[in-house]
Design a protein around this motif. Sequence first.
Motif, PDB file in Angstrom:
ATOM      1  N   VAL A  83      12.426  84.148  80.222  1.00  0.00           N
ATOM      2  CA  VAL A  83      12.667  82.720  80.375  1.00  0.00           C
ATOM      3  C   VAL A  83      11.347  82.068  80.767  1.00  0.00           C
ATOM      4  O   VAL A  83      10.645  82.523  81.660  1.00  0.00           O
ATOM      5  N   THR A  84      10.987  81.011  80.051  1.00  0.00           N
ATOM      6  CA  THR A  84       9.705  80.368  80.267  1.00  0.00           C
ATOM      7  C   THR A  84       9.917  78.977  80.846  1.00  0.00           C
ATOM      8  O   THR A  84      10.190  78.034  80.114  1.00  0.00           O
ATOM      9  N   ASP A  85       9.818  78.875  82.177  1.00  0.00           N
ATOM     10  CA  ASP A  85       9.961  77.547  82.800  1.00  0.00           C
ATOM     11  C   ASP A  85       8.585  76.874  82.872  1.00  0.00           C
ATOM     12  O   ASP A  85       7.600  77.434  82.394  1.00  0.00           O
ATOM     13  N   GLU A  86       8.539  75.681  83.493  1.00  0.00           N
ATOM     14  CA  GLU A  86       7.276  74.910  83.574  1.00  0.00           C
ATOM     15  C   GLU A  86       6.133  75.757  84.141  1.00  0.00           C
ATOM     16  O   GLU A  86       5.025  75.759  83.626  1.00  0.00           O
ATOM     17  N   GLU A  87       6.456  76.463  85.229  1.00  0.00           N
ATOM     18  CA  GLU A  87       5.430  77.249  85.912  1.00  0.00           C
ATOM     19  C   GLU A  87       4.979  78.408  85.020  1.00  0.00           C
ATOM     20  O   GLU A  87       3.789  78.719  84.932  1.00  0.00           O
ATOM     21  N   LEU A 146      16.230  79.462  77.260  1.00  0.00           N
ATOM     22  CA  LEU A 146      15.046  80.264  77.572  1.00  0.00           C
ATOM     23  C   LEU A 146      13.852  79.399  77.954  1.00  0.00           C
ATOM     24  O   LEU A 146      12.732  79.895  78.055  1.00  0.00           O
ATOM     25  N   GLY A 147      14.083  78.090  78.135  1.00  0.00           N
ATOM     26  CA  GLY A 147      12.981  77.202  78.504  1.00  0.00           C
ATOM     27  C   GLY A 147      12.033  76.988  77.342  1.00  0.00           C
ATOM     28  O   GLY A 147      12.456  76.794  76.209  1.00  0.00           O
ATOM     29  N   TYR A 148      10.726  77.085  77.657  1.00  0.00           N
ATOM     30  CA  TYR A 148       9.721  76.773  76.630  1.00  0.00           C
ATOM     31  C   TYR A 148       9.420  77.959  75.725  1.00  0.00           C
ATOM     32  O   TYR A 148       8.279  78.401  75.605  1.00  0.00           O
ATOM     33  N   VAL A 149      10.460  78.478  75.106  1.00  0.00           N
ATOM     34  CA  VAL A 149      10.279  79.523  74.118  1.00  0.00           C
ATOM     35  C   VAL A 149      10.569  78.888  72.773  1.00  0.00           C
ATOM     36  O   VAL A 149      11.617  78.272  72.592  1.00  0.00           O
ATOM     37  N   GLY A 150       9.620  79.004  71.867  1.00  0.00           N
ATOM     38  CA  GLY A 150       9.760  78.280  70.618  1.00  0.00           C
ATOM     39  C   GLY A 150      10.016  79.165  69.428  1.00  0.00           C
ATOM     40  O   GLY A 150       9.840  80.376  69.475  1.00  0.00           O
ATOM     41  N   GLU A 151      10.482  78.522  68.372  1.00  0.00           N
ATOM     42  CA  GLU A 151      10.490  79.186  67.070  1.00  0.00           C
ATOM     43  C   GLU A 151       9.764  78.276  66.096  1.00  0.00           C
ATOM     44  O   GLU A 151       9.680  77.075  66.306  1.00  0.00           O
ATOM     45  N   ILE A 183       4.607  72.324  74.903  1.00  0.00           N
ATOM     46  CA  ILE A 183       3.983  73.598  74.567  1.00  0.00           C
ATOM     47  C   ILE A 183       5.040  74.709  74.600  1.00  0.00           C
ATOM     48  O   ILE A 183       5.894  74.728  75.489  1.00  0.00           O
ATOM     49  N   TYR A 184       4.979  75.607  73.647  1.00  0.00           N
ATOM     50  CA  TYR A 184       5.938  76.710  73.590  1.00  0.00           C
ATOM     51  C   TYR A 184       5.260  78.060  73.488  1.00  0.00           C
ATOM     52  O   TYR A 184       4.240  78.200  72.817  1.00  0.00           O
ATOM     53  N   ASN A 185       5.865  79.029  74.139  1.00  0.00           N
ATOM     54  CA  ASN A 185       5.466  80.423  74.027  1.00  0.00           C
ATOM     55  C   ASN A 185       6.196  80.999  72.818  1.00  0.00           C
ATOM     56  O   ASN A 185       7.408  80.871  72.710  1.00  0.00           O
ATOM     57  N   MET A 186       5.432  81.606  71.916  1.00  0.00           N
ATOM     58  CA  MET A 186       6.030  82.123  70.690  1.00  0.00           C
ATOM     59  C   MET A 186       5.925  83.641  70.660  1.00  0.00           C
ATOM     60  O   MET A 186       5.045  84.226  71.290  1.00  0.00           O
TER      61      MET A 186
END
Length: 290
Positions: A83-87, A146-151, A183-186
């Motif tokens: 899970v990708t939160d702001e922090e 999952l917060g900032y998790v992108g596709e 911004i997303y983590n891919m």
Amino acid sequence: MEKVKTLVEALPYIREFHGKVMVIKIGGHAMVNEKILESAVRDVILLYFVGIKPIVVHGGGPEISEKMERLGIKPKFVDGLRVTDEETIEVVQMVLDGKINSKIVSLFIKNGGKAVGMSGKDGLLVVAKKKKVKKKIGDSEVELDLGYVGETEIVNPEILKILIDNGFIPVVSPVAVDLNGNIYNMNADTVAGDIAAALKAKKLIILTDVPGILRDVNDPNSVISKISLKELEEMLKKGELSGGMIPKAEAIIKALKGGVERGHIINGSVEHAILLELFTKEGIGTMVYP
Ligand SMILES: Nc1ncnc2c1ncn2[C@@H]1O[C@H](COP(=O)(O)OP(=O)(O)O)[C@@H](O)[C@H]1O
Ligand SMILES: [Mg+2]
């Protein structure tokens, strides 16, 4: 004489690959050891100087977890998914762009390669949207946040074309952006596959920490050296792949369907794995063909 033989054996491959684009994904686990990472970088530089146009995409999962731990931030997982939160997204950018990307670019420079570090954000290379992940609980389906998790939504390969056509080696981190600037983590395997498809690359090569796709995960001697796209899809469907191998298989399937000629999964912790796979008849890992 042996040395000359090796070069001569490589000639038909060099001729076939000259001028072609290859996307190489360097895995989180294959990067833990700097010596091994540098040997992979040198292999890529050799590809470049025999006329191949390499594009590197890197991961960094293990280092993100390690950094979070050191900062006292507990990594959160839902169903095994980070899970990708702001922090966390801040740490993700620090580690992927600030540290790993920069480290790989330095290694290229040290070894004579004109690398350009960038993330998926740059030039709108990878436009993302928030990843929707569903989970079945009983009869109902819930969506996991999952917060900032992108596709990937769109890949705009222009920036890469400009770089490779002018003699640069792009090194891309799996960080993307949406049109609102989030911004997303891919997943780096996915990004590599999407870029390979967008450029209709000759090959997508994924370096990881196992010898290839294993018939039996617990038996390192069960490497499948050649597999068709169809058979790979069946393995996925039957649940014969798990964990980090799933996005790799999916990335290769998507890439081949998008016009990429071959997918390769090889052991990045073997020195010169890329050269052994590309320039010898036997290869060392798994090759996927359409
Ligand atoms: N059938 C399989 N063959 C090989 N590896 C598999 C298979 N199924 C699951 N895996 C797992 O996939 C892992 C590779 O993915 P991952 O840990 O995400 O590495 P990377 O950092 O390179 O992305 C292997 O270490 C292995 O545990
Ligand atoms: Mg992985």
